[in-house]
Design a protein around this motif. Structure first.
Motif, mmCIF file in Angstrom:
data_model
loop_
_atom_site.group_PDB
_atom_site.id
_atom_site.type_symbol
_atom_site.label_atom_id
_atom_site.label_comp_id
_atom_site.label_asym_id
_atom_site.label_seq_id
_atom_site.Cartn_x
_atom_site.Cartn_y
_atom_site.Cartn_z
ATOM 1 N N ARG A 144 2.800 -7.071 -9.258
ATOM 2 C CA ARG A 144 2.012 -5.926 -8.797
ATOM 3 C C ARG A 144 0.527 -6.146 -9.016
ATOM 4 O O ARG A 144 -0.303 -5.714 -8.206
ATOM 5 C CB ARG A 144 2.496 -4.644 -9.497
ATOM 6 C CG ARG A 144 3.770 -4.098 -8.845
ATOM 7 C CD ARG A 144 4.680 -3.354 -9.809
ATOM 8 N NE ARG A 144 5.898 -2.910 -9.127
ATOM 9 C CZ ARG A 144 6.922 -3.715 -8.837
ATOM 10 N NH1 ARG A 144 6.881 -4.989 -9.156
ATOM 11 N NH2 ARG A 144 7.980 -3.241 -8.212
ATOM 12 N N GLN A 145 0.192 -6.837 -10.098
ATOM 13 C CA GLN A 145 -1.214 -7.137 -10.334
ATOM 14 C C GLN A 145 -1.768 -8.073 -9.270
ATOM 15 O O GLN A 145 -2.909 -7.920 -8.822
ATOM 16 C CB GLN A 145 -1.387 -7.748 -11.730
ATOM 17 C CG GLN A 145 -1.201 -6.744 -12.860
ATOM 18 C CD GLN A 145 -1.348 -7.373 -14.234
ATOM 19 O OE1 GLN A 145 -1.476 -8.594 -14.354
ATOM 20 N NE2 GLN A 145 -1.333 -6.548 -15.270
ATOM 21 N N PHE A 146 -0.968 -9.052 -8.851
ATOM 22 C CA PHE A 146 -1.386 -9.937 -7.767
ATOM 23 C C PHE A 146 -1.681 -9.137 -6.497
ATOM 24 O O PHE A 146 -2.723 -9.319 -5.863
ATOM 25 C CB PHE A 146 -0.293 -10.965 -7.469
ATOM 26 C CG PHE A 146 -0.406 -12.233 -8.250
ATOM 27 C CD1 PHE A 146 -1.485 -13.090 -8.071
ATOM 28 C CD2 PHE A 146 0.568 -12.597 -9.171
ATOM 29 C CE1 PHE A 146 -1.587 -14.273 -8.792
ATOM 30 C CE2 PHE A 146 0.478 -13.764 -9.899
ATOM 31 C CZ PHE A 146 -0.608 -14.605 -9.713
ATOM 32 N N ILE A 147 -0.764 -8.251 -6.118
ATOM 33 C CA ILE A 147 -0.903 -7.502 -4.864
ATOM 34 C C ILE A 147 -2.020 -6.469 -4.945
ATOM 35 O O ILE A 147 -2.804 -6.306 -4.010
ATOM 36 C CB ILE A 147 0.427 -6.821 -4.494
ATOM 37 C CG1 ILE A 147 1.520 -7.870 -4.261
ATOM 38 C CG2 ILE A 147 0.267 -5.943 -3.257
ATOM 39 C CD1 ILE A 147 1.209 -8.890 -3.190
ATOM 40 N N LEU A 168 2.208 -15.312 -2.173
ATOM 41 C CA LEU A 168 3.323 -16.203 -2.496
ATOM 42 C C LEU A 168 3.572 -16.264 -4.007
ATOM 43 O O LEU A 168 4.718 -16.350 -4.454
ATOM 44 C CB LEU A 168 3.047 -17.602 -1.948
ATOM 45 C CG LEU A 168 3.057 -17.734 -0.421
ATOM 46 C CD1 LEU A 168 2.764 -19.170 -0.009
ATOM 47 C CD2 LEU A 168 4.385 -17.277 0.166
ATOM 48 N N GLU A 169 2.492 -16.221 -4.796
ATOM 49 C CA GLU A 169 2.654 -16.195 -6.251
ATOM 50 C C GLU A 169 3.364 -14.908 -6.681
ATOM 51 O O GLU A 169 4.231 -14.928 -7.552
ATOM 52 C CB GLU A 169 1.287 -16.310 -6.933
ATOM 53 C CG GLU A 169 0.657 -17.685 -6.836
ATOM 54 C CD GLU A 169 1.510 -18.756 -7.503
ATOM 55 O OE1 GLU A 169 1.860 -18.591 -8.690
ATOM 56 O OE2 GLU A 169 1.838 -19.747 -6.831
ATOM 57 N N ALA A 170 2.980 -13.797 -6.059
ATOM 58 C CA ALA A 170 3.635 -12.522 -6.376
ATOM 59 C C ALA A 170 5.108 -12.568 -5.990
ATOM 60 O O ALA A 170 5.977 -12.054 -6.717
ATOM 61 C CB ALA A 170 2.925 -11.382 -5.649
ATOM 62 N N LYS A 171 5.398 -13.200 -4.859
ATOM 63 C CA LYS A 171 6.784 -13.298 -4.392
ATOM 64 C C LYS A 171 7.639 -14.118 -5.353
ATOM 65 O O LYS A 171 8.822 -13.808 -5.569
ATOM 66 C CB LYS A 171 6.811 -13.916 -2.992
ATOM 67 C CG LYS A 171 8.191 -13.942 -2.354
ATOM 68 C CD LYS A 171 8.130 -14.570 -0.966
ATOM 69 C CE LYS A 171 9.510 -14.669 -0.353
ATOM 70 N NZ LYS A 171 9.479 -15.371 0.956
ATOM 71 N N TYR A 230 5.871 -7.850 1.195
ATOM 72 C CA TYR A 230 6.208 -8.065 2.608
ATOM 73 C C TYR A 230 5.342 -7.200 3.516
ATOM 74 O O TYR A 230 5.006 -7.600 4.631
ATOM 75 C CB TYR A 230 7.698 -7.790 2.816
ATOM 76 C CG TYR A 230 8.542 -8.653 1.913
ATOM 77 C CD1 TYR A 230 8.735 -10.002 2.191
ATOM 78 C CD2 TYR A 230 9.085 -8.144 0.733
ATOM 79 C CE1 TYR A 230 9.461 -10.819 1.342
ATOM 80 C CE2 TYR A 230 9.814 -8.946 -0.124
ATOM 81 C CZ TYR A 230 10.004 -10.284 0.179
ATOM 82 O OH TYR A 230 10.706 -11.088 -0.677
ATOM 83 N N ARG A 231 4.957 -6.047 3.003
ATOM 84 C CA ARG A 231 4.035 -5.219 3.771
ATOM 85 C C ARG A 231 2.684 -5.929 3.907
ATOM 86 O O ARG A 231 2.079 -5.955 4.982
ATOM 87 C CB ARG A 231 3.866 -3.863 3.099
ATOM 88 C CG ARG A 231 2.978 -2.909 3.890
ATOM 89 C CD ARG A 231 1.552 -2.941 3.399
ATOM 90 N NE ARG A 231 0.650 -2.349 4.371
ATOM 91 C CZ ARG A 231 -0.668 -2.333 4.242
ATOM 92 N NH1 ARG A 231 -1.242 -2.885 3.199
ATOM 93 N NH2 ARG A 231 -1.422 -1.779 5.163
#
Length: 283
Positions: free
Chosen positions: A43-46, A65-68, A78-79
């Motif tokens: 969540r911090q990445f996004i 991609l790191e968050a994924k 994905y959003r």
């Protein structure tokens, strides 16, 4: 030969030292995250994307991609993937990314996907399906996907499908809720316009003008004045009055007071050429 042996031995020693350092660095920084930590860091990445990186850039994609890797079930990933694809017209990737976003968090993204079906792809049936599904998930609550009242969105869908009775029923629900929540001064001009156009398409000119006049009263813009002039012209109104409406409409258009949206054309969008053409037709 002896020099070669010394060179080879020294080279191997340096390589082993570098390899050892790499292993030490890996062991120093490598860490197994708990499931809770992974979700927090994903969540911090996004959450930091829009502040630091341009949407659709390689840097943003790397962060996504790191968050994924940390949490592949986080719907916002994905959003975010889908947002830049939609704006660049990559429709096949839109279906895939927003499909996953909805699968993992329907309440957050079902209505947003419906909004995209409506405005970007003109797929009214899929938009209605998404809006209805979201509505069922949130009973006794009026949703605002992409900051737009869900009943207004459905009204637009049915207007464009030429199912005018259904469109009117949703426009009435929309206006009823907006009046209860606040007052009509905060309702967008296009809501009044589309309501009026629905009646216009049904041949009810009196009611069409009533809704357009209501919009002019609360939130006047170029489109409302143009459509009033259009209806007056078709109804045999006075040329001088039609000309004044068009003159003011053109002025507001130049000031940027007109219905429009980024990336795609607005429904029933008025252009300055439309106004000028009508002026020429009555001159």
């Amino acid at each position: 030969m002896e020099k070669f042996r010394i060179f080879y031995r020294n080279t191997m020693l340096v390589s082993l030292l570098l390899l050892s350092a790499c292993h030490q660095e890996e062991s120093l920084y490598k860490r197994e995250f708990t499931n809770k930590d992974s979700k927090i860091y994903a969540r911090q990445f996004i959450n930091g994307l829009n502040t630091h990186y341009y949407q659709g850039s390689p840097e943003e994609h790397f962060q996504i991609l790191e968050a994924k890797k940390l949490d592949s079930t986080f719907a916002d990933i994905y959003r975010e993937m889908g947002a830049s694809r939609v704006k660049r017209g990559l429709i096949t990737q839109f279906y895939e990314t927003y499909g996953k976003a909805v699968a993992y968090d329907a309440e957050s993204w079902q209505g947003y996907r419906g909004y995209l079906y409506l405005y970007f792809y003109r797929d009214y049936d899929r938009a209605i399906q998404d809006y209805n599904t979201l509505d069922a998930l949130t009973p006794d609550f009026v949703d605002y996907p992409q900051s737009e009242n869900i009943d207004f969105s459905r009204a637009v869908c049915y207007l464009m499908k030429k199912e005018y009775d259904k469109a009117l029923s949703y426009f009435e629900k929309f206006f009823e809720h907006e009046i209860e929540a606040d007052n009509l001064d905060y309702v967008q001009s296009r809501a009044f316009l589309f309501h009026g156009i629905t009646y216009y398409n049904m041949g009810n000119i009196e009611r069409a003008l009533e809704k357009i006049d209501l919009g002019i009263q609360h939130n006047k813009n170029a489109d409302l004045l143009y459509w009033k002039a259009k209806i007056w012209k078709e109804s045999g109104g006075k040329t001088s009055e039609i000309f004044q409406l068009l003159k003011e409409s053109k002025k507001l258009m130049k000031q940027g007071s007109n219905n429009r949206r980024p990336y795609v054309e607005e429904f029933y969008q008025t252009y300055i050429e439309d106004i000028e053409e009508m002026i020429q037709s009555i001159s």
